[in-house]
Design a protein around this motif. Sequence first.
Motif, mmCIF file in Angstrom:
data_model
loop_
_atom_site.group_PDB
_atom_site.id
_atom_site.type_symbol
_atom_site.label_atom_id
_atom_site.label_comp_id
_atom_site.label_asym_id
_atom_site.label_seq_id
_atom_site.Cartn_x
_atom_site.Cartn_y
_atom_site.Cartn_z
ATOM 1 N N ALA A 4 0.847 -1.204 0.000
ATOM 2 C CA ALA A 4 0.000 0.000 0.000
ATOM 3 C C ALA A 4 0.879 1.251 0.000
ATOM 4 O O ALA A 4 0.631 2.203 -0.756
ATOM 5 C CB ALA A 4 -0.925 -0.009 1.211
ATOM 6 N N VAL A 5 1.916 1.270 0.826
ATOM 7 C CA VAL A 5 2.840 2.404 0.885
ATOM 8 C C VAL A 5 3.596 2.533 -0.435
ATOM 9 O O VAL A 5 3.762 3.633 -0.965
ATOM 10 C CB VAL A 5 3.812 2.266 2.078
ATOM 11 C CG1 VAL A 5 4.935 3.283 2.010
ATOM 12 C CG2 VAL A 5 3.045 2.384 3.388
ATOM 13 N N LEU A 6 4.038 1.424 -0.978
ATOM 14 C CA LEU A 6 4.735 1.426 -2.259
ATOM 15 C C LEU A 6 3.833 1.965 -3.366
ATOM 16 O O LEU A 6 4.251 2.796 -4.180
ATOM 17 C CB LEU A 6 5.204 0.003 -2.604
ATOM 18 C CG LEU A 6 6.093 -0.153 -3.830
ATOM 19 C CD1 LEU A 6 7.426 0.549 -3.600
ATOM 20 C CD2 LEU A 6 6.318 -1.633 -4.108
ATOM 21 N N ASP A 7 2.588 1.527 -3.386
ATOM 22 C CA ASP A 7 1.622 1.996 -4.376
ATOM 23 C C ASP A 7 1.376 3.494 -4.226
ATOM 24 O O ASP A 7 1.336 4.226 -5.218
ATOM 25 C CB ASP A 7 0.319 1.227 -4.230
ATOM 26 C CG ASP A 7 -0.715 1.626 -5.255
ATOM 27 O OD1 ASP A 7 -0.377 1.637 -6.462
ATOM 28 O OD2 ASP A 7 -1.859 1.921 -4.861
ATOM 29 N N LEU A 8 1.243 3.947 -2.998
ATOM 30 C CA LEU A 8 1.051 5.374 -2.752
ATOM 31 C C LEU A 8 2.260 6.178 -3.237
ATOM 32 O O LEU A 8 2.109 7.234 -3.868
ATOM 33 C CB LEU A 8 0.871 5.618 -1.253
ATOM 34 C CG LEU A 8 -0.523 6.031 -0.837
ATOM 35 C CD1 LEU A 8 -0.811 5.557 0.561
ATOM 36 C CD2 LEU A 8 -0.656 7.512 -0.955
ATOM 37 N N GLY A 9 3.453 5.682 -2.949
ATOM 38 C CA GLY A 9 4.668 6.375 -3.379
ATOM 39 C C GLY A 9 4.781 6.451 -4.889
ATOM 40 O O GLY A 9 5.106 7.499 -5.445
ATOM 41 N N ILE A 10 4.512 5.361 -5.566
ATOM 42 C CA ILE A 10 4.579 5.351 -7.033
ATOM 43 C C ILE A 10 3.515 6.272 -7.614
ATOM 44 O O ILE A 10 3.778 7.008 -8.577
ATOM 45 C CB ILE A 10 4.445 3.912 -7.565
ATOM 46 C CG1 ILE A 10 5.687 3.106 -7.197
ATOM 47 C CG2 ILE A 10 4.235 3.905 -9.069
ATOM 48 C CD1 ILE A 10 5.583 1.619 -7.496
ATOM 49 N N SER A 11 2.320 6.264 -7.026
ATOM 50 C CA SER A 11 1.244 7.141 -7.501
ATOM 51 C C SER A 11 1.643 8.611 -7.374
ATOM 52 O O SER A 11 1.419 9.415 -8.292
ATOM 53 C CB SER A 11 -0.040 6.893 -6.712
ATOM 54 O OG SER A 11 -0.509 5.597 -6.915
ATOM 55 N N GLU A 12 2.214 8.959 -6.233
ATOM 56 C CA GLU A 12 2.646 10.346 -6.032
ATOM 57 C C GLU A 12 3.765 10.722 -7.000
ATOM 58 O O GLU A 12 3.793 11.833 -7.533
ATOM 59 C CB GLU A 12 3.107 10.567 -4.592
ATOM 60 C CG GLU A 12 1.977 10.628 -3.597
ATOM 61 C CD GLU A 12 1.025 11.784 -3.874
ATOM 62 O OE1 GLU A 12 1.480 12.903 -4.169
ATOM 63 O OE2 GLU A 12 -0.202 11.555 -3.793
ATOM 64 N N LEU A 13 4.692 9.822 -7.237
ATOM 65 C CA LEU A 13 5.781 10.061 -8.176
ATOM 66 C C LEU A 13 5.244 10.299 -9.584
ATOM 67 O O LEU A 13 5.669 11.236 -10.273
ATOM 68 C CB LEU A 13 6.748 8.867 -8.164
ATOM 69 C CG LEU A 13 8.000 8.982 -9.023
ATOM 70 C CD1 LEU A 13 8.859 10.154 -8.521
ATOM 71 C CD2 LEU A 13 8.781 7.693 -8.969
#
Length: 60
Positions: free
Chosen positions: A45-54
Amino acid sequence: MQRIVNFFREVGREMKKVSWPKRKELTKYTVTVLSVVVFFSVFFAVLDLGISELIRLILE
């Protein structure tokens, strides 16, 4: 029909040979599995959030 009956008799015999875990072991394994599932759920979930923000930063 006899083959089916024999099959289930054999299944019953084999199931008696199985070494089932004790309650303490089962609890330990269950807690371990649930902990790993929660950890990886949060991680992805954190990884997905980070990639989405990037991606949002790149596309803006």
